[in-house]
Every structure is written in C-alpha cells, then in structure tokens.
Design a protein around this motif. Structure first.
Motif, PDB file in Angstrom:
ATOM      1  N   LEU A   1     -11.442 -10.219   1.014  1.00 19.79           N
ATOM      2  CA  LEU A   1     -11.382 -11.107   2.176  1.00 19.79           C
ATOM      3  C   LEU A   1     -10.065 -11.851   2.288  1.00 19.79           C
ATOM      4  N   HIS A   2      -9.611 -12.516   1.229  1.00 16.67           N
ATOM      5  CA  HIS A   2      -8.399 -13.326   1.337  1.00 16.67           C
ATOM      6  C   HIS A   2      -7.176 -12.462   1.649  1.00 16.67           C
ATOM      7  N   ASP A   3      -7.153 -11.239   1.118  1.00 18.03           N
ATOM      8  CA  ASP A   3      -6.049 -10.328   1.454  1.00 18.03           C
ATOM      9  C   ASP A   3      -6.150  -9.888   2.916  1.00 18.03           C
ATOM     10  N   PHE A   4      -7.369  -9.655   3.374  1.00 13.80           N
ATOM     11  CA  PHE A   4      -7.589  -9.274   4.763  1.00 13.80           C
ATOM     12  C   PHE A   4      -7.093 -10.378   5.704  1.00 13.80           C
ATOM     13  N   ILE A   5      -7.384 -11.627   5.352  1.00 16.40           N
ATOM     14  CA  ILE A   5      -6.968 -12.756   6.197  1.00 16.40           C
ATOM     15  C   ILE A   5      -5.448 -12.877   6.226  1.00 16.40           C
ATOM     16  N   GLY A   6      -4.813 -12.782   5.053  1.00 12.89           N
ATOM     17  CA  GLY A   6      -3.365 -12.926   4.982  1.00 12.89           C
ATOM     18  C   GLY A   6      -2.923 -14.271   5.516  1.00 12.89           C
ATOM     19  N   ASP A   7      -1.970 -14.271   6.458  1.00 10.81           N
ATOM     20  CA  ASP A   7      -1.497 -15.531   7.053  1.00 10.81           C
ATOM     21  C   ASP A   7      -2.098 -15.754   8.435  1.00 10.81           C
ATOM     22  N   SER A   8      -3.224 -15.098   8.707  1.00 10.66           N
ATOM     23  CA  SER A   8      -3.906 -15.242   9.991  1.00 10.66           C
ATOM     24  C   SER A   8      -5.071 -16.212   9.882  1.00 10.66           C
ATOM     25  N   TRP A   9      -5.660 -16.515  11.018  1.00  7.86           N
ATOM     26  CA  TRP A   9      -6.984 -17.124  11.050  1.00  7.86           C
ATOM     27  C   TRP A   9      -7.992 -15.981  11.022  1.00  7.86           C
ATOM     28  N   CYS A  10      -9.233 -16.302  10.709  1.00  9.94           N
ATOM     29  CA  CYS A  10     -10.238 -15.247  10.606  1.00  9.94           C
ATOM     30  C   CYS A  10     -11.599 -15.761  11.063  1.00  9.94           C
ATOM     31  N   ILE A  11     -12.324 -14.909  11.769  1.00 12.76           N
ATOM     32  CA  ILE A  11     -13.716 -15.187  12.122  1.00 12.76           C
ATOM     33  C   ILE A  11     -14.585 -14.145  11.433  1.00 12.76           C
ATOM     34  N   LEU A  12     -15.443 -14.611  10.531  1.00 10.76           N
ATOM     35  CA  LEU A  12     -16.432 -13.763   9.869  1.00 10.76           C
ATOM     36  C   LEU A  12     -17.781 -14.075  10.496  1.00 10.76           C
ATOM     37  N   PHE A  13     -18.414 -13.051  11.089  1.00  8.93           N
ATOM     38  CA  PHE A  13     -19.695 -13.317  11.746  1.00  8.93           C
ATOM     39  C   PHE A  13     -20.723 -12.277  11.312  1.00  8.93           C
ATOM     40  N   SER A  14     -21.929 -12.737  11.025  1.00  7.43           N
ATOM     41  CA  SER A  14     -22.964 -11.870  10.465  1.00  7.43           C
ATOM     42  C   SER A  14     -24.029 -11.546  11.504  1.00  7.43           C
ATOM     43  N   HIS A  15     -24.745 -10.443  11.242  1.00  2.09           N
ATOM     44  CA  HIS A  15     -25.748  -9.926  12.170  1.00  2.09           C
ATOM     45  C   HIS A  15     -26.968  -9.447  11.408  1.00  2.09           C
ATOM     46  N   PRO A  16     -28.153  -9.573  11.996  1.00  8.04           N
ATOM     47  CA  PRO A  16     -29.379  -9.186  11.307  1.00  8.04           C
ATOM     48  C   PRO A  16     -29.467  -7.705  10.961  1.00  8.04           C
ATOM     49  N   HIS A  17     -29.105  -6.821  11.895  1.00  2.00           N
ATOM     50  CA  HIS A  17     -29.371  -5.407  11.629  1.00  2.00           C
ATOM     51  C   HIS A  17     -28.628  -4.544  12.641  1.00  2.00           C
ATOM     52  N   ASP A  18     -28.178  -3.364  12.179  1.00  4.96           N
ATOM     53  CA  ASP A  18     -27.588  -2.388  13.092  1.00  4.96           C
ATOM     54  C   ASP A  18     -28.650  -1.848  14.052  1.00  4.96           C
ATOM     55  N   PHE A  19     -28.200  -1.345  15.180  1.00  2.00           N
ATOM     56  CA  PHE A  19     -29.080  -0.737  16.178  1.00  2.00           C
ATOM     57  C   PHE A  19     -30.185  -1.696  16.634  1.00  2.00           C
ATOM     58  N   THR A  20     -29.808  -2.962  16.824  1.00  2.00           N
ATOM     59  CA  THR A  20     -30.727  -3.945  17.401  1.00  2.00           C
ATOM     60  C   THR A  20     -30.073  -4.506  18.664  1.00  2.00           C
ATOM     61  N   PRO A  21     -30.876  -4.933  19.631  1.00  4.66           N
ATOM     62  CA  PRO A  21     -30.322  -5.236  20.960  1.00  4.66           C
ATOM     63  C   PRO A  21     -29.361  -6.410  21.016  1.00  4.66           C
ATOM     64  N   VAL A  22     -29.763  -7.557  20.465  1.00  4.51           N
ATOM     65  CA  VAL A  22     -28.903  -8.740  20.579  1.00  4.51           C
ATOM     66  C   VAL A  22     -27.592  -8.529  19.819  1.00  4.51           C
ATOM     67  N   CYS A  23     -27.670  -7.921  18.635  1.00  8.58           N
ATOM     68  CA  CYS A  23     -26.471  -7.668  17.843  1.00  8.58           C
ATOM     69  C   CYS A  23     -25.493  -6.766  18.582  1.00  8.58           C
ATOM     70  N   THR A  24     -26.024  -5.769  19.266  1.00  2.00           N
ATOM     71  CA  THR A  24     -25.168  -4.853  20.015  1.00  2.00           C
ATOM     72  C   THR A  24     -24.403  -5.595  21.107  1.00  2.00           C
ATOM     73  N   THR A  25     -25.070  -6.525  21.785  1.00  2.00           N
ATOM     74  CA  THR A  25     -24.377  -7.297  22.827  1.00  2.00           C
ATOM     75  C   THR A  25     -23.304  -8.193  22.222  1.00  2.00           C
ATOM     76  N   GLU A  26     -23.589  -8.768  21.051  1.00  2.00           N
ATOM     77  CA  GLU A  26     -22.628  -9.677  20.428  1.00  2.00           C
ATOM     78  C   GLU A  26     -21.374  -8.943  19.964  1.00  2.00           C
ATOM     79  N   LEU A  27     -21.559  -7.825  19.245  1.00  2.00           N
ATOM     80  CA  LEU A  27     -20.391  -7.091  18.769  1.00  2.00           C
ATOM     81  C   LEU A  27     -19.594  -6.517  19.931  1.00  2.00           C
ATOM     82  N   GLY A  28     -20.302  -6.153  21.011  1.00  2.00           N
ATOM     83  CA  GLY A  28     -19.607  -5.685  22.195  1.00  2.00           C
ATOM     84  C   GLY A  28     -18.749  -6.765  22.825  1.00  2.00           C
ATOM     85  N   ARG A  29     -19.295  -7.967  22.935  1.00  2.00           N
ATOM     86  CA  ARG A  29     -18.529  -9.068  23.528  1.00  2.00           C
ATOM     87  C   ARG A  29     -17.351  -9.450  22.637  1.00  2.00           C
TER      88      ARG A  29
END
Length: 223
Positions: A23-51
């Motif tokens: 994670l810290h290497d991924f962030i580097g000198d940027s800001w980062c948003i880490l966001f979690s989701h209940p499950h793949d192939f579920t309706p609300v999660c699909t809308t969130e990752l799409g947005r």
C-alpha cells in the motif's frame, strides 16, 4: 483494529487483479482513496465502482489514486470489471483505472474494521461494509467514512471532500457546511487577527452573531 485520524495508515501487501501491491509504495507521493465493497457481482457495488471509474480522471487531476477492496479473489474481480465497464459505459479502449484488492480471507476487512455484522452473505459470513479511507502522501489517515452494506456512497461528495482536504492542507482555512470549490472559506480559529491581512490578502469579513464574538471569519477561497 481501528485507525484514528492523523495516524499512519497500516501498511500491507496484498494481491490485486493487477498483481501484488504494497500500500505505502502504491501511494507514493500521491493521495489515496481505499474503498471496500461487500461482494463482487452485487448491484450496489457495481454502481459504486462504475461511478468511481467515471470520476477517476477528476481524482487523477488532484493527484489522488484509487484502490478498491472486495472479499473475493482477483480472477473474479477481473470478470466483474467487465460488468462494471458495461454498466458505466467505460471506454473499452482504456484500461480500467484502478486495482481491486483480493481479500477473500477477509483479513484486511477484519484488520481495518470494515465488517458489517448485520449483513450476511449466502455462506453465512458477515459482509464487508462500505468503508472509505482517504490517506495523504504522508501515509496518515485524513478521513474515514463507514456505510452499511445496504447503502451506496456518493462519490461526488467524496470528490468534494478531497477538494476540501487539499485546500485545507495548504491554507489555514476550513470549509463550511455544503461548501463547494470556489465558494468562501472560513479562517481557522487559531489564526490571530493581526496575521489575517498577510495570510488572506483577498480580504475577509466577519459575520455578526448575538454573542458578539468574531469567530465566523469568511474569506474568498485562496488560490
């Protein structure tokens, strides 16, 4: 485990659909948003990752990297991304803009306090809640929001929050309720009156209140 604002966000190494990341290497000198989701192939999660994908260019303009997490394996993430791209009309000539962490054993969800005990999946396991962590280039937690699994987030609001965090990290201001970029900001209470002209050359105004205390000081958004 819970991470408090201002603390160093826990570093971890994990598999994603794009390969292994630290994670810290991924962030580097940027800001980062880490966001979690209940499950793949579920309706609300699909809308969130799409947005989030639709707004990814806006986040990139602000030097913000996105990374998602779901309690499924990386290969399933890749299959799910095809649905996400279809749902949000993603330009297929472009690579999907952020990785998704494989947390099938729920270790990170447990470690970072992302579990929603009131929502259970088909296997009887508690679902991951909709956590959102904004982490600064200094690897410190700047903001955390936790939604239940049943409620989708507003990524336009998250973008607004990023604008506020970036502004307030550079200037001694705070942003009032419902603030949007370009609107007046509030001078932080710790700024002494004699320092205001130098710090805010665009001027300021004091809002009169019954207490006659001059604590509501508004100034044009600093450049």
């Amino acid at each position: 485990m819970s991470v408090l604002l201002g603390q160093i966000f826990p570093n971890f190494t994990a598999l994603t659909n794009e390969g292994q990341i630290t994670l810290h290497d991924f962030i580097g000198d940027s800001w980062c948003i880490l966001f979690s989701h209940p499950h793949d192939f579920t309706p609300v999660c699909t809308t969130e990752l799409g947005r989030a994908a639709q707004l990814s260019d806006e986040f990139a303009k602000r030097n913000v990297k996105l990374i998602a997490l779901s309690c499924n394996e990386a290969d399933m993430h890749n299959d799910w991304i095809k649905d996400i791209e279809s749902y949000c009309n993603w330009d297929k000539s472009r690579k999907f803009p952020y990785p998704i962490i494989d947390d099938k054993d729920r270790q990170l969800a447990q470690k970072l306090g992302m579990i929603d005990p009131d929502e259970i999946d088909s296997a009887g396991l508690p679902l991951t809640a909709r956590a959102c962590f904004i982490i600064g280039p200094d690897k410190k937690l700047k903001l955390s929001i936790l939604y239940p699994a049943t409620t989708g987030r507003n990524f336009d609001e998250i973008l607004r929050v990023v604008d506020s965090l970036l502004l307030c990290s550079k200037h001694k201001v705070a942003t009032p309720v419902d603030w949007k970029p370009g609107q007046e900001c509030m001078i932080q209470p710790g700024v002494k009156s004699e320092d205001v002209p130098q710090l805010f050359p665009q001027g300021h105004r004091v809002v009169e209140v019954p207490s006659q205390k001059s604590y509501i000081r508004l100034t044009p958004q600093p450049e």
